[in-house]
Every structure is written in structure tokens, then in C-alpha cells.
Design a protein around this motif. Structure first.
Motif, PDB file in Angstrom:
ATOM      1  N   ILE A  98       0.866  -1.181   0.000  1.00 27.53           N
ATOM      2  CA  ILE A  98       0.000   0.000   0.000  1.00 27.53           C
ATOM      3  C   ILE A  98       0.901   1.229   0.000  1.00 27.53           C
ATOM      4  O   ILE A  98       1.846   1.302   0.788  1.00 27.53           O
ATOM      5  N   GLU A  99       0.592   2.171  -0.873  1.00 27.67           N
ATOM      6  CA  GLU A  99       1.319   3.437  -0.894  1.00 27.67           C
ATOM      7  C   GLU A  99       0.305   4.574  -0.827  1.00 27.67           C
ATOM      8  O   GLU A  99      -0.556   4.699  -1.700  1.00 27.67           O
ATOM      9  N   CYS A 100       0.381   5.361   0.237  1.00 25.60           N
ATOM     10  CA  CYS A 100      -0.492   6.523   0.414  1.00 25.60           C
ATOM     11  C   CYS A 100       0.381   7.771   0.391  1.00 25.60           C
ATOM     12  O   CYS A 100       1.312   7.887   1.181  1.00 25.60           O
ATOM     13  N   ALA A 101       0.075   8.643  -0.519  1.00 25.82           N
ATOM     14  CA  ALA A 101       0.809   9.905  -0.662  1.00 25.82           C
ATOM     15  C   ALA A 101      -0.222  10.991  -0.961  1.00 25.82           C
ATOM     16  O   ALA A 101      -1.363  10.680  -1.291  1.00 25.82           O
ATOM     17  N   PRO A 102       0.157  12.258  -0.837  1.00 29.68           N
ATOM     18  CA  PRO A 102      -0.807  13.311  -1.154  1.00 29.68           C
ATOM     19  C   PRO A 102      -1.392  13.122  -2.556  1.00 29.68           C
ATOM     20  O   PRO A 102      -0.654  13.002  -3.531  1.00 29.68           O
ATOM     21  N   GLY A 103      -2.707  13.033  -2.625  1.00 33.23           N
ATOM     22  CA  GLY A 103      -3.376  12.909  -3.909  1.00 33.23           C
ATOM     23  C   GLY A 103      -3.447  11.515  -4.497  1.00 33.23           C
ATOM     24  O   GLY A 103      -3.986  11.336  -5.578  1.00 33.23           O
ATOM     25  N   ARG A 104      -2.923  10.488  -3.810  1.00 34.61           N
ATOM     26  CA  ARG A 104      -3.034   9.138  -4.392  1.00 34.61           C
ATOM     27  C   ARG A 104      -2.931   8.052  -3.328  1.00 34.61           C
ATOM     28  O   ARG A 104      -2.254   8.191  -2.319  1.00 34.61           O
ATOM     29  N   VAL A 105      -3.656   6.984  -3.610  1.00 30.97           N
ATOM     30  CA  VAL A 105      -3.614   5.771  -2.797  1.00 30.97           C
ATOM     31  C   VAL A 105      -3.531   4.607  -3.779  1.00 30.97           C
ATOM     32  O   VAL A 105      -4.420   4.426  -4.604  1.00 30.97           O
ATOM     33  N   VAL A 106      -2.437   3.846  -3.713  1.00 30.37           N
ATOM     34  CA  VAL A 106      -2.241   2.723  -4.632  1.00 30.37           C
ATOM     35  C   VAL A 106      -2.058   1.446  -3.816  1.00 30.37           C
ATOM     36  O   VAL A 106      -1.219   1.396  -2.918  1.00 30.37           O
ATOM     37  N   VAL A 107      -2.852   0.452  -4.143  1.00 31.17           N
ATOM     38  CA  VAL A 107      -2.785  -0.844  -3.481  1.00 31.17           C
ATOM     39  C   VAL A 107      -2.410  -1.881  -4.528  1.00 31.17           C
ATOM     40  O   VAL A 107      -3.075  -2.007  -5.550  1.00 31.17           O
ATOM     41  N   SER A 108      -1.337  -2.609  -4.264  1.00 30.88           N
ATOM     42  CA  SER A 108      -0.904  -3.676  -5.163  1.00 30.88           C
ATOM     43  C   SER A 108      -1.138  -5.008  -4.455  1.00 30.88           C
ATOM     44  O   SER A 108      -0.572  -5.253  -3.384  1.00 30.88           O
ATOM     45  N   ALA A 109      -1.992  -5.827  -5.047  1.00 30.69           N
ATOM     46  CA  ALA A 109      -2.333  -7.116  -4.446  1.00 30.69           C
ATOM     47  C   ALA A 109      -3.047  -7.973  -5.480  1.00 30.69           C
ATOM     48  O   ALA A 109      -3.741  -7.456  -6.353  1.00 30.69           O
ATOM     49  N   ALA A 110      -2.883  -9.267  -5.344  1.00 29.77           N
ATOM     50  CA  ALA A 110      -3.625 -10.183  -6.198  1.00 29.77           C
ATOM     51  C   ALA A 110      -5.086 -10.197  -5.742  1.00 29.77           C
ATOM     52  O   ALA A 110      -5.365 -10.003  -4.557  1.00 29.77           O
ATOM     53  N   PRO A 111      -6.025 -10.417  -6.666  1.00 31.88           N
ATOM     54  CA  PRO A 111      -7.428 -10.522  -6.253  1.00 31.88           C
ATOM     55  C   PRO A 111      -7.595 -11.673  -5.255  1.00 31.88           C
ATOM     56  O   PRO A 111      -6.858 -12.651  -5.283  1.00 31.88           O
ATOM     57  N   GLY A 112      -8.558 -11.548  -4.382  1.00 25.24           N
ATOM     58  CA  GLY A 112      -8.811 -12.595  -3.389  1.00 25.24           C
ATOM     59  C   GLY A 112      -8.281 -12.206  -2.024  1.00 25.24           C
ATOM     60  O   GLY A 112      -8.454 -11.073  -1.576  1.00 25.24           O
ATOM     61  N   ARG A 113      -7.609 -13.156  -1.374  1.00 25.12           N
ATOM     62  CA  ARG A 113      -7.162 -12.928   0.008  1.00 25.12           C
ATOM     63  C   ARG A 113      -6.211 -11.747   0.136  1.00 25.12           C
ATOM     64  O   ARG A 113      -6.332 -10.945   1.061  1.00 25.12           O
ATOM     65  N   ALA A 114      -5.258 -11.623  -0.768  1.00 27.36           N
ATOM     66  CA  ALA A 114      -4.298 -10.510  -0.671  1.00 27.36           C
ATOM     67  C   ALA A 114      -5.027  -9.168  -0.760  1.00 27.36           C
ATOM     68  O   ALA A 114      -4.728  -8.242  -0.013  1.00 27.36           O
ATOM     69  N   GLN A 115      -5.989  -9.083  -1.652  1.00 34.27           N
ATOM     70  CA  GLN A 115      -6.755  -7.851  -1.791  1.00 34.27           C
ATOM     71  C   GLN A 115      -7.556  -7.568  -0.516  1.00 34.27           C
ATOM     72  O   GLN A 115      -7.609  -6.434  -0.042  1.00 34.27           O
ATOM     73  N   PHE A 116      -8.156  -8.598   0.065  1.00 33.64           N
ATOM     74  CA  PHE A 116      -8.901  -8.446   1.317  1.00 33.64           C
ATOM     75  C   PHE A 116      -7.988  -7.968   2.437  1.00 33.64           C
ATOM     76  O   PHE A 116      -8.326  -7.049   3.185  1.00 33.64           O
ATOM     77  N   TYR A 117      -6.820  -8.590   2.571  1.00 36.27           N
ATOM     78  CA  TYR A 117      -5.880  -8.204   3.628  1.00 36.27           C
ATOM     79  C   TYR A 117      -5.404  -6.761   3.433  1.00 36.27           C
ATOM     80  O   TYR A 117      -5.296  -5.997   4.393  1.00 36.27           O
ATOM     81  N   ALA A 118      -5.118  -6.399   2.203  1.00 31.13           N
ATOM     82  CA  ALA A 118      -4.676  -5.030   1.913  1.00 31.13           C
ATOM     83  C   ALA A 118      -5.785  -4.030   2.253  1.00 31.13           C
ATOM     84  O   ALA A 118      -5.522  -3.010   2.896  1.00 31.13           O
ATOM     85  N   LEU A 119      -6.983  -4.335   1.829  1.00 24.52           N
ATOM     86  CA  LEU A 119      -8.105  -3.445   2.100  1.00 24.52           C
ATOM     87  C   LEU A 119      -8.349  -3.317   3.591  1.00 24.52           C
ATOM     88  O   LEU A 119      -8.568  -2.215   4.102  1.00 24.52           O
ATOM     89  N   SER A 120      -8.281  -4.425   4.326  1.00 17.71           N
ATOM     90  CA  SER A 120      -8.522  -4.344   5.771  1.00 17.71           C
ATOM     91  C   SER A 120      -7.441  -3.513   6.456  1.00 17.71           C
ATOM     92  O   SER A 120      -7.730  -2.734   7.366  1.00 17.71           O
ATOM     93  N   SER A 121      -6.199  -3.630   6.026  1.00 12.00           N
ATOM     94  CA  SER A 121      -5.130  -2.804   6.605  1.00 12.00           C
ATOM     95  C   SER A 121      -5.348  -1.329   6.277  1.00 12.00           C
ATOM     96  O   SER A 121      -5.217  -0.459   7.143  1.00 12.00           O
ATOM     97  N   LEU A 122      -5.684  -1.042   5.030  1.00 12.66           N
ATOM     98  CA  LEU A 122      -5.915   0.346   4.631  1.00 12.66           C
ATOM     99  C   LEU A 122      -7.096   0.943   5.387  1.00 12.66           C
ATOM    100  O   LEU A 122      -7.032   2.078   5.861  1.00 12.66           O
ATOM    101  N   LEU A 123      -8.161   0.179   5.545  1.00 18.86           N
ATOM    102  CA  LEU A 123      -9.327   0.681   6.272  1.00 18.86           C
ATOM    103  C   LEU A 123      -9.010   0.917   7.746  1.00 18.86           C
ATOM    104  O   LEU A 123      -9.535   1.862   8.346  1.00 18.86           O
ATOM    105  N   GLN A 124      -8.152   0.090   8.340  1.00 21.15           N
ATOM    106  CA  GLN A 124      -7.729   0.331   9.720  1.00 21.15           C
ATOM    107  C   GLN A 124      -7.031   1.684   9.830  1.00 21.15           C
ATOM    108  O   GLN A 124      -7.285   2.448  10.766  1.00 21.15           O
TER     109      GLN A 124
END
Length: 153
Positions: free
Chosen positions: A70-96
Motif C-alpha cells: 500500500i502506498e499513500c501519498a498526497p493525492g493518491r492511494v495505490v494498493v498492489s495485491a492479487a485478487p482474493g485474500r491478498a486484496q482483502f488483507y490489503a483493504l482491511s489494513s488500509l481501512l484500519q
């Protein structure tokens, strides 16, 4: 920097500070993710319908099956993950992170990379059919998923 993100559970493997920050209330998510993971957004109290930067989810080569970045910078949020579990884990971390910083209206820029430490993480659930409450089971399944459990018996 790691102390500033001590609330993340499980803690990420690597975390680097960035420069600047962004408003966590403004981050917008793709509609298909909002629909697919609605219980996750509700669990963290993040609407995901902001008017700020669009969170971009992309499949990235070079990452293991359940690894994400996950990369969060002014004006952008980019999440790199495979669909499925990795995407879920990335999303849950970002939402936290977003949920933690929502009250203050600002969060620092950062980059993190994470993957579960062990490949098999499971739990056994014993429930009587007559006593099974569907809503309680859904909450239990979500909690297990947030703990990165990937097997359930």
C-alpha cells in the motif's frame, strides 16, 4: 514511524514514512470493492465514497500469493495485491489506517508491505445448528478473516 502505526493488527512487515499527508475522509474506492466488501467498510466505519483521491487497486507481479503493498501519498492511494485474500488483507489494513485517522482529518503519507508469516492459519468452529445465529456467525467469520485466518473447519 512504526510506533505511529502501532494500532495496525497484525503489524505489517515493513512500513516507511512518506512526505506530506492526506485527508482520510476524502479517499474514494471503486464501486465494485464497496459492494463486494461492504461488511468490511461498515466494520471500520469508513464510507469509501469520498471526493478526494481514488484508491487504485492493481495486480502486481513479484508479490507472493497473499502479499500486498500500500502506498499513500498526497493525492493518491495505490494498493498492489492479487485478487482474493491478498486484496482483502490489503483493504482491511488500509481501512484500519483510515478509520484510525478519521477523527483527526489528516493522516501521514506512508508505504507498507505485508504478507502473512505462515501459509496455513486456521480455526475450528463448533456450533449447534439450532443455536447458530447467522449474524453472529458472519461477525465471527469476519473477525477470523481480519486475523488472517485462511482455513476454517
Amino acid at each position: 514511524m512504526k510506533d505511529a502505526f502501532a494500532f495496525l493488527f497484525p503489524p505489517p512487515r515493513t512500513l516507511r514514512p512518506g512526505s506530506g499527508g492526506l485527508d482520510p475522509r476524502g479517499v474514494a474506492f471503486p464501486l465494485e470493492l464497496l459492494k463486494k466488501y461492504e461488511p468490511l467498510f461498515a466494520r471500520f466505519g469508513v464510507s469509501g465514497r469520498g471526493s478526494g483521491p481514488q484508491a487504485v487497486f492493481q495486480a502486481a507481479g513479484g508479490l507472493a500469493e497473499e502479499e500486498y503493498a500500500i502506498e499513500c501519498a498526497p493525492g493518491r492511494v495505490v494498493v498492489s495485491a492479487a485478487p482474493g485474500r491478498a486484496q482483502f488483507y490489503a483493504l482491511s489494513s488500509l481501512l484500519q489506517v483510515l478509520a484510525f485517522h478519521l477523527p483527526g482529518g489528516a493522516m501521514p503519507a506512508f508505504a507498507l508491505r505485508d504478507a502473512p508469516a505462515v501459509p496455513f492459519r486456521g480455526a475450528a468452529l463448533f456450533a449447534c445448528e439450532a443455536a447458530a445465529d447467522e449474524a453472529a456467525l458472519r461477525r465471527a467469520f469476519l473477525q477470523l478473516a481480519l486475523l488472517r485466518f485462511n482455513r476454517l473447519a
